[in-house]
Design an enzyme around this catalytic site. Structure first.
Site, short mmCIF file in Angstrom:
data_model
loop_
_atom_site.label_atom_id
_atom_site.label_comp_id
_atom_site.label_asym_id
_atom_site.label_seq_id
_atom_site.Cartn_x
_atom_site.Cartn_y
_atom_site.Cartn_z
N LYS A 172 8.40 -9.52 7.18
CA LYS A 172 8.48 -8.32 6.53
C LYS A 172 9.35 -6.97 7.37
CE LYS A 172 6.56 -9.67 2.75
NZ LYS A 172 7.32 -9.74 1.56
N ASN A 188 11.28 -10.44 -4.22
CA ASN A 188 9.93 -10.04 -4.46
C ASN A 188 9.05 -11.34 -4.04
OD1 ASN A 188 7.02 -8.98 -5.30
ND2 ASN A 188 7.25 -10.88 -6.60
N VAL A 199 13.38 -20.16 -3.46
CA VAL A 199 14.30 -19.19 -2.96
C VAL A 199 14.78 -19.54 -1.63
CG1 VAL A 199 13.46 -17.18 -4.17
CG2 VAL A 199 12.43 -17.41 -2.00
N TYR A 201 4.03 -13.36 9.10
CA TYR A 201 4.30 -12.53 8.01
C TYR A 201 4.80 -10.92 8.33
CZ TYR A 201 2.96 -9.89 3.42
OH TYR A 201 3.08 -9.33 2.42
N ALA A 202 4.49 -10.37 9.43
CA ALA A 202 4.62 -9.25 9.71
C ALA A 202 6.18 -9.33 10.32
CB ALA A 202 3.79 -8.82 11.20
N ALA A 203 6.59 -10.48 10.90
CA ALA A 203 7.91 -10.85 11.62
C ALA A 203 8.87 -10.64 10.28
CB ALA A 203 7.94 -11.90 12.35
N GLY A 242 9.85 -14.51 -7.67
CA GLY A 242 8.43 -14.52 -7.63
C GLY A 242 7.88 -13.63 -8.74
N ALA A 243 8.26 -13.94 -9.98
CA ALA A 243 8.06 -13.20 -11.38
C ALA A 243 6.83 -13.68 -11.96
CB ALA A 243 9.29 -13.04 -12.23
N SER A 244 6.18 -14.88 -11.55
CA SER A 244 5.30 -15.43 -12.57
C SER A 244 3.96 -14.72 -12.50
CB SER A 244 4.84 -16.86 -11.96
OG SER A 244 4.48 -16.98 -10.86
N ARG A 245 3.86 -13.81 -11.57
CA ARG A 245 2.30 -13.37 -11.41
C ARG A 245 2.46 -11.90 -10.51
NH1 ARG A 245 -0.92 -17.55 -7.45
NH2 ARG A 245 -0.19 -16.48 -5.50
P1 NAD Z 1 1.36 -13.51 -5.33
O1 NAD Z 1 1.04 -14.58 -4.43
O2 NAD Z 1 0.64 -12.95 -6.63
O3 NAD Z 1 2.85 -13.69 -5.95
C1 NAD Z 1 4.06 -14.29 -5.14
C2 NAD Z 1 5.15 -14.79 -6.20
O4 NAD Z 1 6.05 -15.28 -5.17
C3 NAD Z 1 4.65 -15.91 -7.09
O5 NAD Z 1 5.11 -15.74 -8.54
C4 NAD Z 1 5.19 -17.10 -6.37
O6 NAD Z 1 5.50 -18.05 -7.33
C5 NAD Z 1 6.35 -16.68 -5.79
N1 NAD Z 1 7.14 -17.58 -4.89
C6 NAD Z 1 6.19 -18.07 -3.60
N2 NAD Z 1 6.98 -18.81 -2.74
C7 NAD Z 1 8.28 -18.89 -3.69
C8 NAD Z 1 9.52 -19.64 -3.38
N3 NAD Z 1 9.61 -20.30 -2.34
N4 NAD Z 1 10.47 -19.30 -4.16
C9 NAD Z 1 10.44 -18.55 -5.23
N5 NAD Z 1 9.18 -18.10 -5.65
C10 NAD Z 1 8.26 -18.17 -4.61
O7 NAD Z 1 1.90 -12.23 -4.38
P2 NAD Z 1 1.92 -10.62 -4.90
O8 NAD Z 1 0.49 -10.02 -4.22
O9 NAD Z 1 2.45 -10.33 -6.05
O10 NAD Z 1 3.03 -10.35 -3.71
C11 NAD Z 1 4.65 -10.15 -4.08
C12 NAD Z 1 5.33 -9.53 -2.93
O11 NAD Z 1 4.73 -8.30 -2.44
C13 NAD Z 1 5.22 -10.61 -1.87
O12 NAD Z 1 6.46 -10.56 -1.20
C14 NAD Z 1 4.27 -10.06 -1.08
O13 NAD Z 1 4.60 -10.24 0.51
C15 NAD Z 1 4.44 -8.37 -1.08
N6 NAD Z 1 3.27 -7.73 -0.81
C16 NAD Z 1 2.11 -7.76 -1.43
C17 NAD Z 1 0.85 -6.83 -1.17
C18 NAD Z 1 -0.47 -7.09 -1.72
O14 NAD Z 1 -1.38 -6.37 -1.11
N7 NAD Z 1 -0.54 -8.11 -2.87
C19 NAD Z 1 1.17 -6.22 -0.11
C20 NAD Z 1 2.30 -5.89 0.73
C21 NAD Z 1 3.39 -6.76 0.15
#
Ligand code: NAD
Length: 242
Positions: free
Chosen positions: A154, A85, A59, A150-152, A12-15
């Site tokens: 995490k 991630n 993934v 989502y909670a389950a 999930g490294a794109s953003r």
């Molecule tokens: P985001 O939506 O900006 O990025 C998610 C990334 O996951 C993207 O790069 C997307 O392409 C990738 N992704 C999604 N489905 C995928 C798949 N099937 N295979 C491979 N890659 C996939 O989210 P974010 O806010 O940067 O969150 C990153 C992580 O942190 C997540 O696991 C999220 O649940 C967790 N998180 C985020 C927050 C928040 O407030 N933003 C809080 C708690 C936890």
């Protein structure tokens, strides 16, 4: 340069958080494998990091995970750090939740982390060194209405973290989780402003988190300074849940 020439895989490294983590490792000398669902998105991050390589992967697809991790090993070498991630949300109150939205969130957030951990563990065990860091959430620790799936997922990640910490400890592989609070990314961009204002009002540090706040914790857990820490959940939420 804490990670000079180490192979680090970030899903999930794109953003958002994943991108900040990949860039953080890149700045400290790592060879970063940037995984995203499309090659264009993965390349968007990889092209800004010296020595990084982009990979397209869902993934939750077991065959594809095995194939891509095999390719990463050929291209860059045996990973010494994996950051699980990649994550999605499909929020809805349980009465209205579609079964497929429960399944897809579990498939990406939990099964994906299981599959990627499985893909790196043999190499790490052989090397008798490794770090796996799972990005959980404060929602996995405390729950949230409208986020049963989502909670389950995490909370499941926290169980996975502790189980693998016990399985891999004797091989000098640590497994930890980071539980972010409210971080400003695309994932949270659509949430109502009122919810963001409320968070800022009650969080002791009085601001939302940034992807870099999470990257800092992940790099610490991957570093040699954290070599005696395993099976832990590090909450990074500005004090929101205390
Ligand atoms: P985001 O939506 O900006 O990025 C998610 C990334 O996951 C993207 O790069 C997307 O392409 C990738 N992704 C999604 N489905 C995928 C798949 N099937 N295979 C491979 N890659 C996939 O989210 P974010 O806010 O940067 O969150 C990153 C992580 O942190 C997540 O696991 C999220 O649940 C967790 N998180 C985020 C927050 C928040 O407030 N933003 C809080 C708690 C936890």
């Amino acid at each position: 340069m804490r990670f000079q020439d180490q192979v680090v895989v970030v899903t999930g490294a794109s953003r958002g958080i994943g991108r900040a983590i990949a860039e953080g490792f890149g700045r400290e000398g790592a060879k970063v494998a940037c995984i995203a669902t499309t090659m264009a998105n993965a390349e968007g991050t990889a092209k800004g990091i010296a020595g990084a390589k982009a990979y397209a992967l869902d993934v939750s697809n077991a065959e594809a995970v095995a194939e891509v991790f095999g390719q990463i090993e050929k291209d860059l070498g045996v990973p010494s750090v994996l950051v699980n991630n990649a994550g999605i949300t499909r929020d809805q109150l349980i009465m209205r939740m579609k079964d497929e939205d429960f399944d897809s969130v579990l498939a990406v957030n939990l099964r994906g982390s299981y599959l990627c951990s499985k893909a790196v563990c043999r190499g790490m065990m052989k090397a008798r060194a490794g770090r796996i860091i799972n990005i959980s959430s404060i929602v996995g620790l405390h729950g949230a209405a409208g986020q049963a799936n989502y909670a389950a997922s995490k909370a499941g990640l926290i169980g996975l973290t502790m189980a693998l910490a016990k399985e891999f400890g004797s091989r000098n592989i640590t497994v930890n989780a980071v539980a972010p609070g409210f971080i400003e990314t695309d994932m949270t961009a659509e949430l109502p402003q009122e919810m963001k204002d409320q968070t800022v009002a009650v969080a002791p540090l009085a601001r939302l988190g940034t992807p870099e706040d999470i990257a800092g914790a992940v790099l610490f857990l991957a570093s040699s300074e954290a070599s005696y820490i395993t099976g832990q959940v590090l909450t990074v939420d500005g004090g929101l849940t205390i």
